[in-house]
Write a protein that holds these residues in place. Structure first.
Motif, PDB file in Angstrom:
ATOM      1  N   ASP A   7       0.598  -1.222  -0.285  1.00  0.00           N
ATOM      2  CA  ASP A   7      -0.004  -0.033  -0.060  1.00  0.00           C
ATOM      3  C   ASP A   7       0.906   0.938   0.096  1.00  0.00           C
ATOM      4  O   ASP A   7       1.355   1.305   0.874  1.00  0.00           O
ATOM      5  N   GLU A   8       1.183   1.818  -1.283  1.00  0.00           N
ATOM      6  CA  GLU A   8       1.427   3.421  -1.063  1.00  0.00           C
ATOM      7  C   GLU A   8       3.308   3.283  -0.734  1.00  0.00           C
ATOM      8  O   GLU A   8       3.521   3.651  -0.412  1.00  0.00           O
ATOM      9  N   PRO A   9       3.652   2.221  -1.926  1.00  0.00           N
ATOM     10  CA  PRO A   9       5.106   1.718  -1.546  1.00  0.00           C
ATOM     11  C   PRO A   9       6.218   3.268  -2.607  1.00  0.00           C
ATOM     12  O   PRO A   9       5.109   3.014  -3.554  1.00  0.00           O
ATOM     13  N   GLY A  10       7.205   3.516  -1.810  1.00  0.00           N
ATOM     14  CA  GLY A  10       8.314   4.728  -1.744  1.00  0.00           C
ATOM     15  C   GLY A  10       7.834   5.460  -2.217  1.00  0.00           C
ATOM     16  O   GLY A  10       8.259   6.991  -3.104  1.00  0.00           O
ATOM     17  N   THR A  11       6.690   6.013  -1.228  1.00  0.00           N
ATOM     18  CA  THR A  11       6.568   7.760  -1.253  1.00  0.00           C
ATOM     19  C   THR A  11       7.062   8.409  -0.280  1.00  0.00           C
ATOM     20  O   THR A  11       7.770   9.162  -0.694  1.00  0.00           O
ATOM     21  N   ASN A  12       8.620   7.786   0.139  1.00  0.00           N
ATOM     22  CA  ASN A  12       9.486   8.949   1.356  1.00  0.00           C
ATOM     23  C   ASN A  12      11.041   8.151   0.218  1.00  0.00           C
ATOM     24  O   ASN A  12      12.347   9.025   0.324  1.00  0.00           O
ATOM     25  N   GLU A  55      13.689  11.089  -7.977  1.00  0.00           N
ATOM     26  CA  GLU A  55      14.503  10.836  -9.179  1.00  0.00           C
ATOM     27  C   GLU A  55      14.688   9.690  -9.603  1.00  0.00           C
ATOM     28  O   GLU A  55      15.172   8.860 -10.251  1.00  0.00           O
ATOM     29  N   TYR A  56      13.881   8.102  -8.553  1.00  0.00           N
ATOM     30  CA  TYR A  56      14.798   7.299  -7.849  1.00  0.00           C
ATOM     31  C   TYR A  56      12.886   6.047  -7.976  1.00  0.00           C
ATOM     32  O   TYR A  56      13.107   5.206  -8.169  1.00  0.00           O
ATOM     33  N   LYS A  57      11.883   7.513  -8.202  1.00  0.00           N
ATOM     34  CA  LYS A  57      10.860   5.750  -8.062  1.00  0.00           C
ATOM     35  C   LYS A  57      10.851   5.130  -9.035  1.00  0.00           C
ATOM     36  O   LYS A  57       9.695   4.376  -9.030  1.00  0.00           O
ATOM     37  N   GLU A  58      10.954   5.693 -10.801  1.00  0.00           N
ATOM     38  CA  GLU A  58      11.160   4.407 -11.362  1.00  0.00           C
ATOM     39  C   GLU A  58      12.106   3.694 -11.477  1.00  0.00           C
ATOM     40  O   GLU A  58      10.991   2.559 -11.354  1.00  0.00           O
ATOM     41  N   ASN A  59      13.014   3.822 -10.962  1.00  0.00           N
ATOM     42  CA  ASN A  59      14.213   3.141 -10.956  1.00  0.00           C
ATOM     43  C   ASN A  59      13.625   1.634  -9.662  1.00  0.00           C
ATOM     44  O   ASN A  59      13.658   0.635 -10.212  1.00  0.00           O
ATOM     45  N   PHE A  60      12.368   2.155  -8.705  1.00  0.00           N
ATOM     46  CA  PHE A  60      12.200   1.395  -7.448  1.00  0.00           C
ATOM     47  C   PHE A  60      10.835   0.967  -8.116  1.00  0.00           C
ATOM     48  O   PHE A  60      11.130  -0.695  -7.759  1.00  0.00           O
ATOM     49  N   GLY A  61       9.342   1.138  -9.531  1.00  0.00           N
ATOM     50  CA  GLY A  61       9.088   0.441  -9.669  1.00  0.00           C
ATOM     51  C   GLY A  61       9.580  -1.161 -10.964  1.00  0.00           C
ATOM     52  O   GLY A  61       9.176  -1.375 -10.421  1.00  0.00           O
ATOM     53  N   THR A  69      -1.637   2.225  -5.083  1.00  0.00           N
ATOM     54  CA  THR A  69      -0.882   3.573  -5.584  1.00  0.00           C
ATOM     55  C   THR A  69      -0.848   4.585  -6.345  1.00  0.00           C
ATOM     56  O   THR A  69      -1.898   4.701  -7.445  1.00  0.00           O
ATOM     57  N   HIS A  70      -0.584   6.053  -6.156  1.00  0.00           N
ATOM     58  CA  HIS A  70      -1.133   7.329  -6.574  1.00  0.00           C
ATOM     59  C   HIS A  70      -0.003   7.789  -7.645  1.00  0.00           C
ATOM     60  O   HIS A  70       0.242   8.630  -8.237  1.00  0.00           O
ATOM     61  N   LEU A  71       1.016   7.139  -7.273  1.00  0.00           N
ATOM     62  CA  LEU A  71       2.826   6.881  -7.849  1.00  0.00           C
ATOM     63  C   LEU A  71       2.625   6.609  -9.765  1.00  0.00           C
ATOM     64  O   LEU A  71       2.703   5.475  -9.847  1.00  0.00           O
ATOM     65  N   THR A  72       2.803   7.928 -10.127  1.00  0.00           N
ATOM     66  CA  THR A  72       2.773   6.548 -11.806  1.00  0.00           C
ATOM     67  C   THR A  72       4.374   5.788 -12.412  1.00  0.00           C
ATOM     68  O   THR A  72       4.159   5.283 -13.453  1.00  0.00           O
ATOM     69  N   GLU A  73       5.682   6.854 -11.848  1.00  0.00           N
ATOM     70  CA  GLU A  73       6.411   6.189 -12.067  1.00  0.00           C
ATOM     71  C   GLU A  73       6.666   5.328 -11.811  1.00  0.00           C
ATOM     72  O   GLU A  73       7.920   4.290 -12.560  1.00  0.00           O
ATOM     73  N   VAL A  74       5.937   4.594 -10.334  1.00  0.00           N
ATOM     74  CA  VAL A  74       6.125   3.525 -10.260  1.00  0.00           C
ATOM     75  C   VAL A  74       4.808   2.062 -10.607  1.00  0.00           C
ATOM     76  O   VAL A  74       5.104   1.205 -11.252  1.00  0.00           O
ATOM     77  N   SER A  75       3.200   3.217 -10.992  1.00  0.00           N
ATOM     78  CA  SER A  75       2.467   1.749 -11.285  1.00  0.00           C
ATOM     79  C   SER A  75       2.567   2.087 -13.244  1.00  0.00           C
ATOM     80  O   SER A  75       2.861   0.930 -13.402  1.00  0.00           O
ATOM     81  N   GLY A  76       3.844   2.958 -13.590  1.00  0.00           N
ATOM     82  CA  GLY A  76       3.790   2.881 -15.103  1.00  0.00           C
ATOM     83  C   GLY A  76       4.394   1.701 -15.439  1.00  0.00           C
ATOM     84  O   GLY A  76       5.497   1.430 -16.300  1.00  0.00           O
ATOM     85  N   GLN A  77       5.260   0.542 -14.466  1.00  0.00           N
ATOM     86  CA  GLN A  77       6.531  -0.155 -14.346  1.00  0.00           C
ATOM     87  C   GLN A  77       5.918  -1.390 -14.400  1.00  0.00           C
ATOM     88  O   GLN A  77       6.411  -3.165 -14.488  1.00  0.00           O
TER      89      GLN A  77
END
Length: 202
Positions: free
Chosen positions: A152-157, A161-167, A185-193
Motif C-alpha cells: 500500500d503506497e510503497p515508495g512514498t519516501n 528521481e528514483y521512483k521509476e527505478n523502484f517500480g 499507489t498514486h505514483l505513476t512512476e511506479v505504476s507505469g512499470q
C-alpha cells in the motif's frame, strides 16, 4: 459613490485575506497529513525490522546464516539499482541470546568505509526500500505457497528521481522470486512499470 467604492474595496480586501487564509489552511492540512503518513510508515518499518528477528529465531544456525546472506544480497542489489549507487551495501548482523535475537541493520559505503545505522541514521528513502524488501522476504519465508503480496503506497519516501527505478526493481524481484506483487499507489512512476494497471476515478 465613495461609500460604495470604499465598501467594495473592503470586501475585496477581506476576500483576499480569506483566500490567503484558505491557502495557508490547505498547506498546513497537507503538511499534517504528510507528517501522519510519515509517522505511520516509520512505525510500519520498525515493525518489519522487529518481525525479522522473530522469524529468524525459529531457524537453525546453518539455515539462519543462509537466510541472512540472501537478505543481504537481495537488499544490497535493490538499494544499488534503485539509488544508482554501486558503493552501497546492506549489512545485517545477528546475535543469538537465549530465546532472543539481537539484530542490527546497517548501510555500508565502500567509498567512505562507514556504516550507518538504518533505524536511526539513514534517509527515509533507503529505509523505506529496505523495509519493503524485508517484508517481501519475510512473507516468502513464512509460507510455502505465498498469496500475492499487496503493498500500500510503497515508495512514498523515495526521491522523485528514483521512483521509476523502484517500480522497475519491484517488477524484477517479482519475477526473480516467483511472487505476484500488487501495488496500491498514486505514483505513476511506479505504476507505469506494472504489467497491468487498474485506475480508480473518484
Amino acid at each position: 459613490m465613495n461609500d460604495v467604492t470604499s465598501q467594495l474595496n473592503s470586501c475585496n480586501s477581506l476576500l483576499s485575506k480569506l483566500e490567503v487564509y484558505d491557502s495557508l489552511k490547505k498547506q498546513v492540512t497537507l503538511e499534517i497529513e504528510n507528517s501522519q503518513t510519515e509517522m505511520a510508515n516509520s512505525t510500519n518499518q520498525i515493525t518489519i525490522f522487529e518481525k525479522s528477528s522473530q522469524v529468524l529465531l525459529n531457524f537453525s544456525e546453518m539455515y539462519k546464516k543462509l537466510v541472512v546472506e540472501k537478505m543481504e544480497s537481495l537488499i544490497t542489489e535493490g538499494i544499488q539499482v534503485i539509488f544508482e549507487n554501486p558503493n552501497l551495501a546492506f549489512r545485517l548482523s545477528v546475535e543469538s541470546k537465549r530465546n532472543n535475537i539481537d539484530m542490527s541493520f546497517k548501510i555500508y559505503n565502500s567509498i567512505t568505509k562507514q556504516q550507518t545505522d538504518l533505524l536511526y541514521g539513514e534517509s527515509g528513502g533507503i529505509k523505506n526500500v529496505v523495509a519493503i524488501l524485508l517484508r517481501i522476504i519475510l512473507i516468502l519465508l513464512s509460507t510455502k505457497n505465498p498469496a500475492p503480496i499487496v503493498l500500500d503506497e510503497p515508495g512514498t519516501n523515495i526521491s522523485e528521481e528514483y521512483k521509476e527505478n523502484f517500480g522497475k526493481f519491484l517488477k524484477t524481484i517479482s519475477a526473480k522470486l516467483g511472487v505476484q506483487i500488487i501495488l496500491i499507489t498514486h505514483l505513476t512512476e511506479v505504476s507505469g512499470q506494472a504489467d497491468s494497471v487498474i485506475s480508480i476515478k473518484q
